[in-house]
Write a protein that holds these residues in place. Structure first.
Motif, mmCIF file in Angstrom:
data_model
loop_
_atom_site.group_PDB
_atom_site.id
_atom_site.type_symbol
_atom_site.label_atom_id
_atom_site.label_comp_id
_atom_site.label_asym_id
_atom_site.label_seq_id
_atom_site.Cartn_x
_atom_site.Cartn_y
_atom_site.Cartn_z
ATOM 1 N N ALA A 3 -46.561 33.459 -73.213
ATOM 2 C CA ALA A 3 -46.853 32.679 -71.642
ATOM 3 C C ALA A 3 -45.617 33.046 -70.689
ATOM 4 O O ALA A 3 -45.573 33.285 -69.657
ATOM 5 C CB ALA A 3 -47.236 31.487 -71.928
ATOM 6 N N GLY A 4 -44.504 32.765 -71.308
ATOM 7 C CA GLY A 4 -43.278 32.841 -70.715
ATOM 8 C C GLY A 4 -42.948 34.073 -70.206
ATOM 9 O O GLY A 4 -42.505 34.382 -68.999
ATOM 10 N N PHE A 5 -43.135 35.144 -71.044
ATOM 11 C CA PHE A 5 -42.735 36.457 -70.636
ATOM 12 C C PHE A 5 -43.455 37.066 -69.743
ATOM 13 O O PHE A 5 -43.394 37.730 -68.787
ATOM 14 C CB PHE A 5 -43.031 37.380 -71.954
ATOM 15 N N GLU A 6 -45.194 36.596 -69.963
ATOM 16 C CA GLU A 6 -45.947 37.107 -68.827
ATOM 17 C C GLU A 6 -45.664 36.445 -67.513
ATOM 18 O O GLU A 6 -45.669 36.971 -66.500
ATOM 19 C CB GLU A 6 -47.447 36.613 -69.495
ATOM 20 N N LYS A 7 -45.265 35.097 -67.453
ATOM 21 C CA LYS A 7 -44.849 34.438 -66.203
ATOM 22 C C LYS A 7 -43.640 35.425 -65.463
ATOM 23 O O LYS A 7 -43.716 35.601 -64.399
ATOM 24 C CB LYS A 7 -44.532 33.001 -66.325
ATOM 25 N N ALA A 8 -42.605 35.719 -66.251
ATOM 26 C CA ALA A 8 -41.680 36.383 -65.851
ATOM 27 C C ALA A 8 -41.892 37.818 -65.371
ATOM 28 O O ALA A 8 -41.161 38.311 -64.202
ATOM 29 C CB ALA A 8 -40.298 36.322 -66.812
ATOM 30 N N ALA A 9 -42.765 38.470 -65.928
ATOM 31 C CA ALA A 9 -43.335 39.755 -65.662
ATOM 32 C C ALA A 9 -43.987 39.778 -64.268
ATOM 33 O O ALA A 9 -44.026 40.530 -63.283
ATOM 34 C CB ALA A 9 -44.005 40.395 -66.674
ATOM 35 N N ALA A 10 -44.837 38.813 -64.162
ATOM 36 C CA ALA A 10 -45.674 38.263 -62.701
ATOM 37 C C ALA A 10 -44.615 38.171 -61.723
ATOM 38 O O ALA A 10 -45.052 38.331 -60.601
ATOM 39 C CB ALA A 10 -46.666 37.325 -63.184
ATOM 40 N N GLY A 11 -43.624 37.361 -62.198
ATOM 41 C CA GLY A 11 -42.348 37.288 -60.983
ATOM 42 C C GLY A 11 -42.057 38.344 -60.385
ATOM 43 O O GLY A 11 -41.731 38.795 -59.359
ATOM 44 N N LEU A 12 -41.849 39.602 -61.209
ATOM 45 C CA LEU A 12 -41.294 40.940 -60.871
ATOM 46 C C LEU A 12 -42.519 41.502 -60.137
ATOM 47 O O LEU A 12 -42.144 42.163 -59.008
ATOM 48 C CB LEU A 12 -40.937 41.680 -61.903
ATOM 49 N N GLU A 13 -43.740 41.224 -60.468
ATOM 50 C CA GLU A 13 -44.828 41.787 -59.719
ATOM 51 C C GLU A 13 -44.912 41.346 -58.211
ATOM 52 O O GLU A 13 -44.961 41.988 -57.151
ATOM 53 C CB GLU A 13 -46.157 41.652 -60.266
ATOM 54 N N ALA A 14 -44.750 39.916 -58.229
ATOM 55 C CA ALA A 14 -44.835 39.341 -56.774
ATOM 56 C C ALA A 14 -43.769 39.636 -55.847
ATOM 57 O O ALA A 14 -43.875 39.901 -54.912
ATOM 58 C CB ALA A 14 -44.927 37.606 -57.091
ATOM 59 N N ALA A 15 -42.545 39.609 -56.584
ATOM 60 C CA ALA A 15 -41.312 40.108 -55.709
ATOM 61 C C ALA A 15 -41.420 41.405 -55.269
ATOM 62 O O ALA A 15 -40.978 41.704 -54.092
ATOM 63 C CB ALA A 15 -40.156 39.827 -56.516
ATOM 64 N N SER A 16 -42.004 42.385 -56.152
ATOM 65 C CA SER A 16 -42.119 43.789 -55.758
ATOM 66 C C SER A 16 -42.914 43.884 -54.648
ATOM 67 O O SER A 16 -43.006 44.672 -53.654
ATOM 68 C CB SER A 16 -42.699 44.608 -56.956
ATOM 69 N N ALA A 17 -44.226 43.179 -54.735
ATOM 70 C CA ALA A 17 -45.288 43.439 -53.693
ATOM 71 C C ALA A 17 -44.798 42.771 -52.418
ATOM 72 O O ALA A 17 -45.122 43.283 -51.143
ATOM 73 C CB ALA A 17 -46.410 42.606 -54.199
ATOM 74 N N ASP A 18 -44.072 41.787 -52.479
ATOM 75 C CA ASP A 18 -43.387 41.076 -51.078
ATOM 76 C C ASP A 18 -42.362 42.182 -50.530
ATOM 77 O O ASP A 18 -42.036 42.148 -49.266
ATOM 78 C CB ASP A 18 -42.805 39.745 -51.420
ATOM 79 N N MET A 19 -41.942 42.867 -51.548
ATOM 80 C CA MET A 19 -40.828 43.943 -51.081
ATOM 81 C C MET A 19 -41.546 44.948 -50.057
ATOM 82 O O MET A 19 -40.836 45.511 -49.266
ATOM 83 C CB MET A 19 -39.918 44.212 -51.970
ATOM 84 N N VAL A 20 -42.598 45.196 -50.649
ATOM 85 C CA VAL A 20 -43.463 46.412 -49.789
ATOM 86 C C VAL A 20 -43.732 45.906 -48.285
ATOM 87 O O VAL A 20 -43.178 46.822 -47.484
ATOM 88 C CB VAL A 20 -44.726 46.474 -50.398
ATOM 89 N N THR A 21 -43.955 44.850 -48.105
ATOM 90 C CA THR A 21 -44.046 44.301 -46.615
ATOM 91 C C THR A 21 -42.496 44.331 -46.199
ATOM 92 O O THR A 21 -42.205 44.712 -44.838
ATOM 93 C CB THR A 21 -44.740 43.177 -46.559
ATOM 94 N N ALA A 22 -41.781 43.545 -46.771
ATOM 95 C CA ALA A 22 -40.307 43.515 -46.313
ATOM 96 C C ALA A 22 -39.583 44.562 -45.710
ATOM 97 O O ALA A 22 -38.811 45.010 -44.873
ATOM 98 C CB ALA A 22 -39.490 42.669 -47.080
ATOM 99 N N ALA A 23 -39.642 45.749 -46.802
ATOM 100 C CA ALA A 23 -39.064 46.833 -46.779
ATOM 101 C C ALA A 23 -39.241 47.589 -45.502
ATOM 102 O O ALA A 23 -38.277 48.586 -44.862
ATOM 103 C CB ALA A 23 -39.388 47.900 -48.152
ATOM 104 N N GLY A 24 -40.391 47.629 -45.267
ATOM 105 C CA GLY A 24 -40.827 48.557 -43.704
ATOM 106 C C GLY A 24 -40.758 47.681 -42.611
ATOM 107 O O GLY A 24 -40.890 48.314 -41.646
ATOM 108 N N THR A 25 -40.414 46.225 -42.649
ATOM 109 C CA THR A 25 -40.444 45.593 -41.520
ATOM 110 C C THR A 25 -39.160 45.841 -40.690
ATOM 111 O O THR A 25 -39.087 46.498 -39.611
ATOM 112 C CB THR A 25 -40.388 44.097 -41.903
ATOM 113 N N ASP A 26 -37.947 45.715 -41.476
ATOM 114 C CA ASP A 26 -36.747 45.947 -40.687
ATOM 115 C C ASP A 26 -35.691 45.644 -41.875
ATOM 116 O O ASP A 26 -36.190 45.197 -42.793
ATOM 117 C CB ASP A 26 -36.461 45.097 -39.548
ATOM 118 N N LEU A 27 -34.387 45.950 -41.521
ATOM 119 C CA LEU A 27 -33.414 45.879 -42.332
ATOM 120 C C LEU A 27 -32.920 44.376 -42.794
ATOM 121 O O LEU A 27 -32.975 44.025 -44.047
ATOM 122 C CB LEU A 27 -32.098 46.201 -41.902
#
Length: 160
Positions: free
Chosen positions: A110-134
């Motif tokens: 469960a802890g490993f899955e939570k940590a992996a889900a954290g990468l998924e969430a941070a990566s998804a948020d990065m898609v929006t942030a990366a294209g917005t501006d520096l």
């Protein structure tokens, strides 16, 4: 004549059974080795795309919204790969060569899955942030780096 065919047939069947067992055992180890290779490839892609984003965030390369979005989109896709086929039980550091995976991955699933889900969430948020501006890309880099560190600190063993 019947008797002369029986002995070779029995011998052939016995040899096939022994070979099948040996191949089956080898296949099991091969499956673990293949899973380790696949997850190393996943981590290579995570590192590569994070490196592209990090270089832009640090000003080492010019910010390019399209390139940043491409790297972030790839990172987000790679982060969502099915962990059930990459993290096979038994592919633990010290048991199989070529891995730094701690047993905690399976004992604290469960802890490993939570940590992996954290990468998924941070990566998804990065898609929006990366294209917005520096500035948005730079702000999201900390969350992305933290998600990597959370998993590595808890579930990756030391280099051998």
């Amino acid at each position: 004549m019947k008797r002369s065919l029986t002995l070779p047939l029995v011998a052939a069947l016995a040899l096939t059974a022994v070979a099948g067992t040996a191949i089956g055992d080898g296949h099991s180890n091969k499956a673990l080795e293949d899973a380790i290779k696949a997850r190393k490839a996943q981590m290579t892609l995570v590192g590569y795309n994070t490196g592209l984003l990090g270089a832009m965030a640090k000003g080492e390369t010019p910010y390019d919204a399209a390139a940043a979005t491409a790297a972030a989109s790839t990172l987000a896709a790679v982060a969502k790969l099915d962990r059930s086929i990459l993290w096979l039980e038994g592919s633990v550091q010290g048991t199989v060569d070529g891995t730094r995976a701690k047993a905690d991955i399976w004992t604290d699933a469960a802890g490993f899955e939570k940590a992996a889900a954290g990468l998924e969430a941070a990566s998804a948020d990065m898609v929006t942030a990366a294209g917005t501006d520096l500035a948005s890309l730079q702000a999201q880099m900390k969350a992305l780096g933290d998600s990597c560190g959370t998993c590595h600190k808890a579930y990756r063993g030391p280099k051998n």
